[in-house]
Design a protein around this motif. Sequence first.
Motif, mmCIF file in Angstrom:
data_model
loop_
_atom_site.group_PDB
_atom_site.id
_atom_site.type_symbol
_atom_site.label_atom_id
_atom_site.label_comp_id
_atom_site.label_asym_id
_atom_site.label_seq_id
_atom_site.Cartn_x
_atom_site.Cartn_y
_atom_site.Cartn_z
ATOM 1 N N ASN A 60 13.216 -43.075 6.327
ATOM 2 C CA ASN A 60 13.537 -41.696 6.327
ATOM 3 C C ASN A 60 14.931 -41.680 5.795
ATOM 4 O O ASN A 60 15.614 -40.774 6.371
ATOM 5 C CB ASN A 60 13.504 -41.148 7.912
ATOM 6 C CG ASN A 60 12.073 -40.730 8.059
ATOM 7 O OD1 ASN A 60 11.090 -40.809 7.206
ATOM 8 N ND2 ASN A 60 11.706 -41.039 9.347
ATOM 9 N N THR A 61 15.540 -42.203 5.027
ATOM 10 C CA THR A 61 16.761 -42.125 4.401
ATOM 11 C C THR A 61 17.121 -41.212 3.074
ATOM 12 O O THR A 61 17.897 -41.705 2.489
ATOM 13 C CB THR A 61 17.573 -43.569 4.179
ATOM 14 O OG1 THR A 61 16.490 -44.161 3.080
ATOM 15 C CG2 THR A 61 17.676 -44.314 5.443
ATOM 16 N N ALA A 62 16.141 -40.524 3.162
ATOM 17 C CA ALA A 62 16.159 -39.466 1.943
ATOM 18 C C ALA A 62 17.047 -38.219 1.997
ATOM 19 O O ALA A 62 17.174 -37.325 1.104
ATOM 20 C CB ALA A 62 14.660 -38.714 1.797
ATOM 21 N N SER A 63 18.217 -38.539 2.997
ATOM 22 C CA SER A 63 19.241 -37.512 2.982
ATOM 23 C C SER A 63 20.078 -37.528 1.910
ATOM 24 O O SER A 63 20.748 -36.471 1.324
ATOM 25 C CB SER A 63 20.110 -37.817 4.155
ATOM 26 O OG SER A 63 20.605 -39.047 4.225
ATOM 27 N N LYS A 66 18.454 -35.568 -0.749
ATOM 28 C CA LYS A 66 18.550 -34.162 -0.099
ATOM 29 C C LYS A 66 19.835 -33.550 -0.678
ATOM 30 O O LYS A 66 19.934 -32.197 -1.116
ATOM 31 C CB LYS A 66 18.014 -33.885 0.878
ATOM 32 C CG LYS A 66 16.563 -34.058 1.239
ATOM 33 C CD LYS A 66 16.455 -33.827 2.739
ATOM 34 C CE LYS A 66 14.841 -34.279 3.133
ATOM 35 N NZ LYS A 66 14.581 -33.943 4.722
ATOM 36 N N ALA A 67 20.841 -34.285 -0.524
ATOM 37 C CA ALA A 67 22.188 -34.067 -0.436
ATOM 38 C C ALA A 67 22.553 -33.499 -1.997
ATOM 39 O O ALA A 67 22.975 -32.546 -2.500
ATOM 40 C CB ALA A 67 23.155 -34.727 -0.058
ATOM 41 N N ILE A 72 24.098 -30.466 -6.849
ATOM 42 C CA ILE A 72 24.046 -30.446 -8.315
ATOM 43 C C ILE A 72 23.706 -28.789 -8.727
ATOM 44 O O ILE A 72 24.506 -28.530 -9.647
ATOM 45 C CB ILE A 72 23.046 -31.180 -9.007
ATOM 46 C CG1 ILE A 72 23.475 -32.816 -8.960
ATOM 47 C CG2 ILE A 72 22.587 -30.982 -10.278
ATOM 48 C CD1 ILE A 72 22.486 -33.772 -9.283
ATOM 49 N N PRO A 73 22.726 -28.360 -8.059
ATOM 50 C CA PRO A 73 22.612 -26.904 -8.357
ATOM 51 C C PRO A 73 23.913 -25.979 -8.068
ATOM 52 O O PRO A 73 24.131 -25.027 -8.656
ATOM 53 C CB PRO A 73 21.283 -26.175 -7.582
ATOM 54 C CG PRO A 73 20.534 -27.651 -7.363
ATOM 55 C CD PRO A 73 21.756 -28.788 -7.157
#
Length: 108
Positions: A60-63, A66-67, A72-73
Motif C-alpha cells: 500500500n505504498t502507492a502514496s 498519488k502525490a 504534476i497537474p
Amino acid sequence: FTYFYKGKEYWKFNNQILKVEPGYPRSILKDFMGCDGPTDRDKEGLSPPDDVDIVIKLDNTASTVKAIAIVIPCILALCLLVLVYTVFQFKRKGTPRHILYCKRSMQE
C-alpha cells in the motif's frame, strides 16, 4: 471451441455439443511449446505440484504515485496561468521594444 487448462494438460471443449473432444486431455508442453519428453526438472524431482496457487501481494505504498498524480497537474496549471498572465501583460502594455527591434542588424 473453449480450451480449459490445468497443470500441464488441456482439454478442448466443443461449445455446440457441450462435450469435450475425444483424445483429450493432451499435454500443453508437447502441443504448444514443442517439448517432447520430460524436462531436466522433472528428472531431478523438482517439478512443482499440479495445483499451484500464485498469490501476489501488493504494498500500500502507492502514496508516491498519488502525490505525483497531484503535483504534476498543479505544476502544469501554474505554468498555464503564468502564460496567460504574460499574454495579457503584452496585450495591455504592448510588447517591449527590445523584443520587437533587434539592436544589431541581422544582415551582413
